[in-house]
Design an enzyme around this catalytic site. Structure first.
Site, mmCIF file in Angstrom:
data_model
loop_
_atom_site.group_PDB
_atom_site.id
_atom_site.type_symbol
_atom_site.label_atom_id
_atom_site.label_comp_id
_atom_site.label_asym_id
_atom_site.label_seq_id
_atom_site.Cartn_x
_atom_site.Cartn_y
_atom_site.Cartn_z
ATOM 1 N N ASP A 78 43.409 -59.183 -12.508
ATOM 2 C CA ASP A 78 43.155 -58.985 -11.078
ATOM 3 C C ASP A 78 44.128 -59.737 -10.188
ATOM 4 O O ASP A 78 43.967 -59.742 -8.967
ATOM 5 C CB ASP A 78 41.714 -59.425 -10.761
ATOM 6 C CG ASP A 78 41.201 -58.821 -9.467
ATOM 7 O OD1 ASP A 78 41.664 -57.724 -9.104
ATOM 8 O OD2 ASP A 78 40.338 -59.439 -8.824
ATOM 9 N N HIS A 269 42.132 -66.771 -8.442
ATOM 10 C CA HIS A 269 42.900 -65.797 -7.661
ATOM 11 C C HIS A 269 42.160 -65.196 -6.467
ATOM 12 O O HIS A 269 42.741 -64.359 -5.748
ATOM 13 C CB HIS A 269 43.391 -64.668 -8.580
ATOM 14 C CG HIS A 269 42.286 -63.842 -9.171
ATOM 15 N ND1 HIS A 269 41.715 -64.125 -10.375
ATOM 16 C CD2 HIS A 269 41.640 -62.751 -8.703
ATOM 17 C CE1 HIS A 269 40.771 -63.243 -10.647
ATOM 18 N NE2 HIS A 269 40.710 -62.395 -9.641
#
Length: 459
Positions: A78, A269
């Site tokens: 991701d 993230h």
């Protein structure tokens, strides 16, 4: 089943030890595969190189101590972009393979080479939440038409929950369907190992793989600021504590490891890029504040011990010790606040009630010119251009901020200077400014006087 983040395993170990023992059993049996090798699936673009190395160190060390093995497959499905050094970091961390899907230059398998020629085998598809339906065979044509080997990541992995019973039953049903491609449960490592033998004709990518969600890189500035301040503070803390350790003091390894654990967790993230929810942003900023407090405290304790052991010469002025935390010698601007009982010879400073600022400094010409310069030299007698940039009365004396240019400060070491406010510094011809130009022996630069911000080199 895979789970990529050591931080998640660590949480389970703390809150539910029986469940963690079951996790260890499944890992040993090959039913659960630790991948990633990082503390969290951290952002690569905003994290420093040191921090990226630390997240692998923390993650792989956890896997090795709890499961007896390290991850072999890097796992960042991701992330919003991938730096060019990543193959080198993956290889040094023990990972030969890498799975992702954003910012891919190719679909399916390909080689990814770093600037140092380190190379890992990559696989990229269109999603980490792939479905298991009879249309699955169409993915072969879309992603890997030449090799006929597909890695289908299924389950709602990004929002909690693995494959459903329906997914699992469909895998077995499709595998038994006459004329349908074989569909097998396997480990990511086993897939990559087999795919590595089928790479004839597959491409190689060199360099970065960027960008998506660009707004994340300027969003929630408090998190960006906290991250960088903590990275820098931890470096300084480890630097001075390492010097103390070389002198026989104990090294605060546990404390520093805990602080790095927090920083690398916050580099997840969706936290560091600011794409998390408001509550997560607030907690991250609060944690940065605590890390900065503790790392600064550890740094200052070691620094003061180092400073106590520096020997000074007398009668030369107020000693100033400039440390160079870089692994190479450097020339740099040194800025230091100096207290004196008497006013500096070359400047009239503002009263205590007036704000600090260079505009409140009135130079006094004592032969050095219309500049509030002061005498700065090292122990060998070499002098350095120096100037008072601001100062004020701070009863019972005066505080002056002095800047000077120091050269050849040794790598990982320090250099001692002496500031004498009772003497003017050497006269230095100022940079020539005439007809909107500044000149030296290298350049003529012309300014736009309407804005002061636009300029262009004339030569």
């Amino acid at each position: 089943m895979v789970q990529s983040q050591a931080a998640v395993y660590n949480f389970v170990e703390k809150v539910d030890p029986p469940l963690f023992r079951l996790v260890q059993k499944y890992v040993k049996e090959g039913r659960l595969e630790p991948v990633g090798g990082m503390w969290t699936e951290g952002d690569m673009n905003l994290s420093s190189g040191e921090a990226i190395s630390r997240t692998f160190l923390l993650g792989q060390r956890f896997f090795l101590t709890r499961f007896g093995r390290m991850a072999k497959v890097g796992w960042l499905p991701d992330n919003f972009g991938h730096i060019s050094q990543m193959p080198q970091i993956l290889k040094l961390a023990g990972c030969d393979y890498f799975y992702f899907h954003r910012c891919k230059p190719y679909k399916g398998t390909f080689w990814w080479t770093a600037s140092d020629s380190s190379t890992v085998l990559c696989y990229a598809n269109d999603t980490y939440n792939g479905k298991i339906t009879p249309e699955l065979k169409n993915e072969l044509k879309l992603i890997t038409p030449d090799k006929h080997r597909l890695l289908q990541i299924t389950g709602i992995g990004d929002h909690g929950g693995g494959p459903t019973r329906a997914n699992i039953n469909m895998v077995h049903q499709l595998d038994k369907t006459p004329g349908y491609p074989a569909v097998k449960f396997t480990t990511a490592e086993d897939f990559f190992r087999k795919a590595s033998k089928e790479m004839n004709g597959r491409p190689t990518h060199t360099g970065e793989m960027q960008f998506i969600f660009e707004g994340c890189y300027t969003n929630v500035a408090g998190i960006k600021e906290g991250n960088r301040n903590c990275e820098n503070s931890l470096y300084g803390s480890e630097f001075f504590n390492t010097l103390r350790w070389l002198n026989g003091d104990p090294y605060p390894a546990d404390e520093l490891r805990d602080l790095w654990t927090t920083v690398t967790f916050n580099q997840f993230h969706d936290i560091l890029p600011g794409s998390g929810i408001n509550e997560a942003n607030k907690e991250a900023i609060a944690r940065y504040t605590e890390v900065l407090r503790k790392s600064t405290e550890l740094r200052d304790q070691a620094f003061r011990k180092m400073a106590d052991e520096v020997n000074f010469k007398t009668g030369l002025g107020q000693p100033v010790v400039a440390y160079n935390l870089h692994p190479y010698s450097r020339k740099t601007v040194v800025e230091v606040s100096v207290f004196s009982n008497n006013p500096p010879l070359t400047a009239e400073e503002s009263p205590w009630s007036i704000p600090y600022g260079s505009k409140y400094i009135k130079p006094i010409n004592k032969g050095q010119g219309d500049v509030a310069s002061v005498l700065v030299h090292d122990g060998a007698g070499k002098t350095y251009p120096a100037q008072i940039i601001w100062g004020k009365s701070t009863p019972p004396g005066f505080t002056s901020k002095v800047e000077f240019i120091a050269d050849d400060i040794p790598p990982g070491g320090y250099k001692t200077f002496y500031v004498d406010l009772s003497k003017p510094g050497e006269f230095n011809e100022p940079v020539s400014f005439h007809d909107k130009n500044i000149r030296n022996r290298f350049f003529i630069v012309k300014f736009d006087m309407a804005t002061g911000g636009n300029y262009k080199p004339c030569r």
